[in-house]
Design a protein around this motif. Structure first.
Motif, mmCIF file in Angstrom:
data_model
loop_
_atom_site.group_PDB
_atom_site.id
_atom_site.type_symbol
_atom_site.label_atom_id
_atom_site.label_comp_id
_atom_site.label_asym_id
_atom_site.label_seq_id
_atom_site.Cartn_x
_atom_site.Cartn_y
_atom_site.Cartn_z
ATOM 1 N N SER A 37 46.991 32.533 42.035
ATOM 2 C CA SER A 37 47.916 33.669 42.196
ATOM 3 C C SER A 37 47.205 34.918 42.720
ATOM 4 O O SER A 37 47.834 35.795 43.305
ATOM 5 C CB SER A 37 48.619 33.981 40.870
ATOM 6 O OG SER A 37 47.675 34.320 39.869
ATOM 7 N N ASP A 131 52.281 37.742 39.634
ATOM 8 C CA ASP A 131 53.441 36.868 39.819
ATOM 9 C C ASP A 131 53.434 36.301 41.240
ATOM 10 O O ASP A 131 53.582 37.046 42.211
ATOM 11 C CB ASP A 131 54.716 37.681 39.555
ATOM 12 C CG ASP A 131 55.962 36.817 39.496
ATOM 13 O OD1 ASP A 131 55.845 35.586 39.667
ATOM 14 O OD2 ASP A 131 57.051 37.385 39.275
ATOM 15 N N CYS A 132 53.260 35.000 41.323
ATOM 16 C CA CYS A 132 53.218 34.340 42.634
ATOM 17 C C CYS A 132 53.840 32.953 42.474
ATOM 18 O O CYS A 132 53.493 32.227 41.545
ATOM 19 C CB CYS A 132 51.767 34.231 43.106
ATOM 20 S SG CYS A 132 51.590 33.591 44.775
ATOM 21 N N VAL A 136 53.320 28.811 46.681
ATOM 22 C CA VAL A 136 52.349 29.662 47.377
ATOM 23 C C VAL A 136 50.952 29.446 46.788
ATOM 24 O O VAL A 136 49.964 29.331 47.525
ATOM 25 C CB VAL A 136 52.756 31.149 47.294
ATOM 26 C CG1 VAL A 136 51.695 32.044 47.922
ATOM 27 C CG2 VAL A 136 54.102 31.375 47.968
ATOM 28 N N CYS A 137 50.864 29.372 45.467
ATOM 29 C CA CYS A 137 49.576 29.122 44.806
ATOM 30 C C CYS A 137 48.993 27.785 45.265
ATOM 31 O O CYS A 137 47.783 27.681 45.494
ATOM 32 C CB CYS A 137 49.745 29.124 43.289
ATOM 33 S SG CYS A 137 50.168 30.744 42.588
ATOM 34 N N HIS A 175 53.247 41.256 42.839
ATOM 35 C CA HIS A 175 53.754 40.099 43.597
ATOM 36 C C HIS A 175 52.815 39.860 44.777
ATOM 37 O O HIS A 175 53.007 40.439 45.855
ATOM 38 C CB HIS A 175 55.188 40.358 44.077
ATOM 39 C CG HIS A 175 56.168 40.493 42.957
ATOM 40 N ND1 HIS A 175 56.746 39.404 42.341
ATOM 41 C CD2 HIS A 175 56.661 41.591 42.336
ATOM 42 C CE1 HIS A 175 57.567 39.825 41.386
ATOM 43 N NE2 HIS A 175 57.531 41.147 41.360
ATOM 44 N N THR A 176 51.824 39.008 44.575
ATOM 45 C CA THR A 176 50.804 38.840 45.615
ATOM 46 C C THR A 176 51.317 38.088 46.835
ATOM 47 O O THR A 176 50.644 38.076 47.872
ATOM 48 C CB THR A 176 49.555 38.131 45.065
ATOM 49 O OG1 THR A 176 49.932 36.864 44.498
ATOM 50 C CG2 THR A 176 48.862 38.974 44.007
ATOM 51 N N ASP A 177 52.488 37.486 46.746
ATOM 52 C CA ASP A 177 53.070 36.836 47.924
ATOM 53 C C ASP A 177 53.899 37.811 48.755
ATOM 54 O O ASP A 177 54.322 37.488 49.856
ATOM 55 C CB ASP A 177 53.939 35.648 47.502
ATOM 56 C CG ASP A 177 55.137 36.069 46.661
ATOM 57 O OD1 ASP A 177 54.959 36.944 45.779
ATOM 58 O OD2 ASP A 177 56.236 35.537 46.871
ATOM 59 N N GLN A 178 54.100 39.035 48.228
ATOM 60 C CA GLN A 178 54.964 40.001 48.905
ATOM 61 C C GLN A 178 54.258 41.293 49.313
ATOM 62 O O GLN A 178 54.764 42.029 50.156
ATOM 63 C CB GLN A 178 56.151 40.370 47.992
ATOM 64 C CG GLN A 178 57.035 39.190 47.633
ATOM 65 C CD GLN A 178 58.084 39.563 46.603
ATOM 66 O OE1 GLN A 178 58.425 40.736 46.441
ATOM 67 N NE2 GLN A 178 58.593 38.569 45.891
ATOM 68 N N SER A 184 48.450 46.367 46.344
ATOM 69 C CA SER A 184 48.352 45.893 44.957
ATOM 70 C C SER A 184 47.272 46.653 44.197
ATOM 71 O O SER A 184 47.475 47.075 43.046
ATOM 72 C CB SER A 184 48.043 44.395 44.933
ATOM 73 O OG SER A 184 49.063 43.663 45.581
#
Length: 197
Positions: A37, A131-132, A136-137, A175-178, A184
């Motif tokens: 994540s 939160d990911c 994606v992880c 939100h590391t995917d966003q 961040s």
């Protein structure tokens, strides 16, 4: 059960004295999230920013805990709980030393994170939910651990055949995917500064 023969020594130098010397209060940032994540990446980038501003930091993660203090613990539910309990106690000591402690562990169970918070103390504990989405992880998985778990080569892998209990009221959600790493880190930095000054 408490041992009546253990009598804590009342040392003259207190946490408040160390904080005054370091020019910031201590805090423990507890990064939790699935493997891949971005917990360690975030912790490392935040530490660098804080360090450049002459703040006193330390990262606790699998590399320096599982190879030493917690060497020999497995990934069974029981050993995972013990892993987190020991990390919590170490983080508490480091906070008492006046440091900004960044812990990067999956810590999948709410009960264990609640124990960490109770040991460290609500004032100095900040839960950071990285939160990911699982998919994606899995795409980021450079070590191939998810594939090994799906192939049955790794048992009790969080997100595959062992649950991750997501925080419901984390102090910070990333939100590391966003969002970018830079955004961040800035979000985390502002939250930390508000807590330690």
């Amino acid at each position: 059960m408490s041992d009546k023969n253990i009598i804590p020594h009342d040392h003259k130098i207190k946490k408040e004295d160390r904080a005054r010397l370091k020019k910031h209060k201590p805090v423990v940032l507890w990064f939790t999230g699935l493997s891949g994540s971005g917990k360690s990446t975030l912790a490392g980038a935040l530490e660098q920013k804080l360090f450049e501003e002459e703040m006193h930091t330390y990262i606790l993660d699998g590399d320096n805990i599982r190879t030493g203090l917690n060497k020999g613990l497995t990934f069974s539910d029981e050993d995972r709980k013990e892993n987190i309990r020991r990390i919590s106690e170490v983080a508490k000591l480091f906070a008492d030393a006046g440091l900004i402690v960044l812990t990067a562990f999956i810590s999948p169970f709410k009960e264990d994170r609640a124990l960490a918070k109770s040991l460290i103390g609500e004032v100095e504990f900040m839960e950071v939910f990285v939160d990911c989405p699982l998919e994606v992880c899995e795409k980021r998985d450079v070590k191939g651990l998810y594939q090994k778990a799906r192939d049955g080569k790794i048992k009790k892998f969080t997100g595959i055949d062992s649950p991750f209990e997501a925080p419901e009221n984390a102090d910070i959600v990333i939100h590391t995917d966003q969002q970018t790493l830079e955004a961040s880190v800035e979000q985390l930095y502002k939250a930390v500064i508000n807590r330690i000054k």
